[in-house]
Design a protein around this motif. Structure first.
Motif, mmCIF file in Angstrom:
data_model
loop_
_atom_site.group_PDB
_atom_site.id
_atom_site.type_symbol
_atom_site.label_atom_id
_atom_site.label_comp_id
_atom_site.label_asym_id
_atom_site.label_seq_id
_atom_site.Cartn_x
_atom_site.Cartn_y
_atom_site.Cartn_z
ATOM 1 N N MET A 1 -5.021 6.843 -8.531
ATOM 2 C CA MET A 1 -4.316 8.037 -8.963
ATOM 3 C C MET A 1 -3.496 8.571 -7.810
ATOM 4 O O MET A 1 -3.990 8.821 -6.730
ATOM 5 N N CYS A 61 -9.164 9.893 -16.726
ATOM 6 C CA CYS A 61 -9.677 9.271 -15.499
ATOM 7 C C CYS A 61 -11.175 9.040 -15.655
ATOM 8 O O CYS A 61 -11.832 9.669 -16.497
ATOM 9 N N CYS A 65 -11.266 13.910 -9.153
ATOM 10 C CA CYS A 65 -11.424 14.013 -7.707
ATOM 11 C C CYS A 65 -11.351 15.469 -7.262
ATOM 12 O O CYS A 65 -10.652 16.288 -7.869
ATOM 13 N N THR A 114 -5.104 8.203 -14.953
ATOM 14 C CA THR A 114 -5.194 6.815 -14.532
ATOM 15 C C THR A 114 -4.960 5.934 -15.744
ATOM 16 O O THR A 114 -5.862 5.753 -16.573
ATOM 17 N N GLU A 146 -0.028 3.298 -12.291
ATOM 18 C CA GLU A 146 -1.080 3.863 -11.445
ATOM 19 C C GLU A 146 -2.426 3.239 -11.805
ATOM 20 O O GLU A 146 -2.724 3.003 -12.975
ATOM 21 N N THR A 147 -3.246 3.015 -10.781
ATOM 22 C CA THR A 147 -4.598 2.518 -11.022
ATOM 23 C C THR A 147 -5.550 3.173 -10.032
ATOM 24 O O THR A 147 -5.154 3.995 -9.212
ATOM 25 N N SER A 148 -6.817 2.817 -10.107
ATOM 26 C CA SER A 148 -7.840 3.363 -9.211
ATOM 27 C C SER A 148 -8.816 2.245 -8.860
ATOM 28 O O SER A 148 -8.874 1.224 -9.547
ATOM 29 N N MET A 170 -2.383 2.326 -6.052
ATOM 30 C CA MET A 170 -3.803 2.656 -6.054
ATOM 31 C C MET A 170 -4.095 3.798 -5.087
ATOM 32 O O MET A 170 -3.736 3.735 -3.906
ATOM 33 N N ARG A 185 -14.202 12.487 -3.766
ATOM 34 C CA ARG A 185 -14.039 11.208 -4.470
ATOM 35 C C ARG A 185 -15.214 10.304 -4.105
ATOM 36 O O ARG A 185 -15.191 9.641 -3.068
ATOM 37 N N GLN A 187 -16.430 7.362 -4.095
ATOM 38 C CA GLN A 187 -16.246 5.929 -4.247
ATOM 39 C C GLN A 187 -16.952 5.188 -3.114
ATOM 40 O O GLN A 187 -17.326 5.773 -2.108
#
Length: 448
Positions: A1, A61, A65, A114, A146-148, A170, A185, A187
């Protein structure tokens, strides 16, 4: 995003380099409901439609975030996603019918949210409904998606590659888990590595990596680590975003100290990329010098129109910008999405919320779309369109930029270009050109 953040709601120091990110003018917070909802056919009548941009908004999404102020909903029910795609198809068909004859698209983008939150089958449906409605072959024009890290899976990437996506962006933000978590976030580095490897294996598109500077406890050493780790993937593009925060946070109250820290990290990141073979395109964007030129030969963002699909997308004609209602809060976003999916085809043929641009506002928009790029502003093109020089139209602002040393001295006579420190202060320069009317509308906007 992508971190396309809205203007901050908390007070900002007058000399702060971080007033607001000007990614469009005027900002949506200056939009208001139109009287009598004008037909789209009227707004587009007489427009030059030879090189339009097409933007499709997917407002979903896998998570929200902590730094995000985008129009998006996390983990929606599957039935709402299906309903949204149905509404998207109705809107595409309705809009295609009211565009002037001969409308042609020069570029397209899938953003959000996303877009790769959608399954591979749902992504295929988005491509199919768009191509069917507008008679466009998306594989023949530049398309950015757009990607994540969590959604860049091989099956989705194979769809994007098969349909000709030319750029995949990304939002990594940081390669350190602790910094990603501090920015809200949660991740894991292993997930990021897996996703980047998947992009390189399953897609031939250019890769863009977004990084954020100004995260709490981030320093020069950890920032260099994220920069170097990103470069291991040889991305064609890297975007460096300053962290913007929500009102009344601890970071917001540490204004000057934090501004100085962000500016120092920006300069470090800029120099780091320039020394490693990247060219600066704007304050945020850097492109690898040895990468093939980005394919976008026809569309001119200053003059060509944009067709937006989806409940958060904007559309641009010469005289009007329009969209649907706008929100960033969870309740407001859910309400707008629910309203969007319930609309029938006829309801998509009229504009609802937007802004009419007079000659002065068009000058300001053209200038902002040009001056904030490293290549600078072609004053001959400006004069051809408006019959004047930008320094004549905005003498006080240009005098202030000259005084601060933010404009390049010398150079081509038909070019006005920001000096390196001017580019560094793009988020302060952009708002200098906002009209009093737009400022008042933005100040009066009631966030929801």
């Amino acid at each position: 995003m992508t971190t396309a953040l809205t203007p901050r709601a908390e007070p900002v120091r007058a000399d702060s380099p971080y007033q607001s990110y000007v990614y469009a003018y005027p900002h949506k917070s200056a939009y208001r409901p139109f009287e009598n909802r004008p037909p789209l056919a009227d707004l587009w009548r007489g427009e030059d439609v030879d090189a339009l941009s097409l933007y499709t908004h997917i407002p979903f999404c896998e998570m929200r975030c902590g730094f995000c102020n985008l129009f998006t909903r996390s983990t929606p029910p599957a039935e709402q996603v299906t309903a949204y795609l149905g509404a998207l198809e109705r809107q595409a068909e309705a809009v295609a019918e009211v565009l002037p004859e001969g409308a042609r698209f020069a570029r397209a983008a899938l953003g959000g949210g996303t877009p790769t939150y959608l399954t591979a089958e749902e992504l295929t449906r988005v491509y199919d409904l768009t191509e069917r409605a507008f008679g466009v072959d998306l594989s023949r024009i530049p398309v950015s998606v757009e990607t994540s890290p969590a959604t860049a899976t091989p099956d989705r990437l194979r769809v994007l590659d098969a349909r000709g996506a030319t750029r995949i962006s990304m939002g990594v933000q940081s390669f350190l888990d602790s910094e990603a978590h501090a920015a809200g976030r949660p991740q894991k580095r292993a997930e990021v590595d897996r996703a980047l490897a998947a992009v390189r294996e399953h897609a031939s598109a250019d890769l863009n990596v977004d990084l954020i500077y100004g995260i709490e406890r981030q320093d020069a050493r950890t920032w260099a680590h994220s920069l170097d780790t990103a470069l291991e993937w040889a991305p064609e593009e890297v975007y460096l975003y300053p962290l913007y925060v929500r009102p009344l946070t601890g970071l917001g109250r540490r204004a000057r100290e934090w501004d100085d820290h962000r500016l120092s990290l920006y300069r470090q990141g800029r120099d780091h990329l320039l020394e490693r073979g990247y060219e600066q395109v704007s304050m945020r964007m850097f492109r690898r010098a040895d990468a093939p030129a980005a394919a976008d030969p026809d569309h001119c963002c200053q003059t060509d129109g944009m067709v937006g699909l989806g409940c958060g997308a904007r559309s641009y004609t010469t005289g009007a910008h329009y969209s649907f209602d706008y929100a960033v809060g969870v309740g407001g976003v859910r309400s707008i999405i629910a309203d969007y999916v319930d609309r029938d085809r006829a309801d998509f043929t009229r504009a609802e919320v937007g802004f009419h641009l007079d000659e002065d506002e068009r000058r300001r928009r053209h200038l902002l779309q040009s001056l904030l790029r490293a290549e600078g502003m072609d004053t001959a093109a400006y004069a051809e369109r408006f019959g004047s020089h930008p320094r004549q139209d905005f003498p006080g602002i240009f005098a202030a930029l000259d005084e601060r040393g933010w404009l390049e001295r010398g150079g081509a006579p038909d070019l006005v270009r920001l000096a390196p420190e001017g580019l560094a202060h793009s988020d302060a320069i952009g708002p200098m050109f906002f009209s009093a009317g737009v400022r008042a509308l933005m100040a009066d906007y009631e966030a929801r």
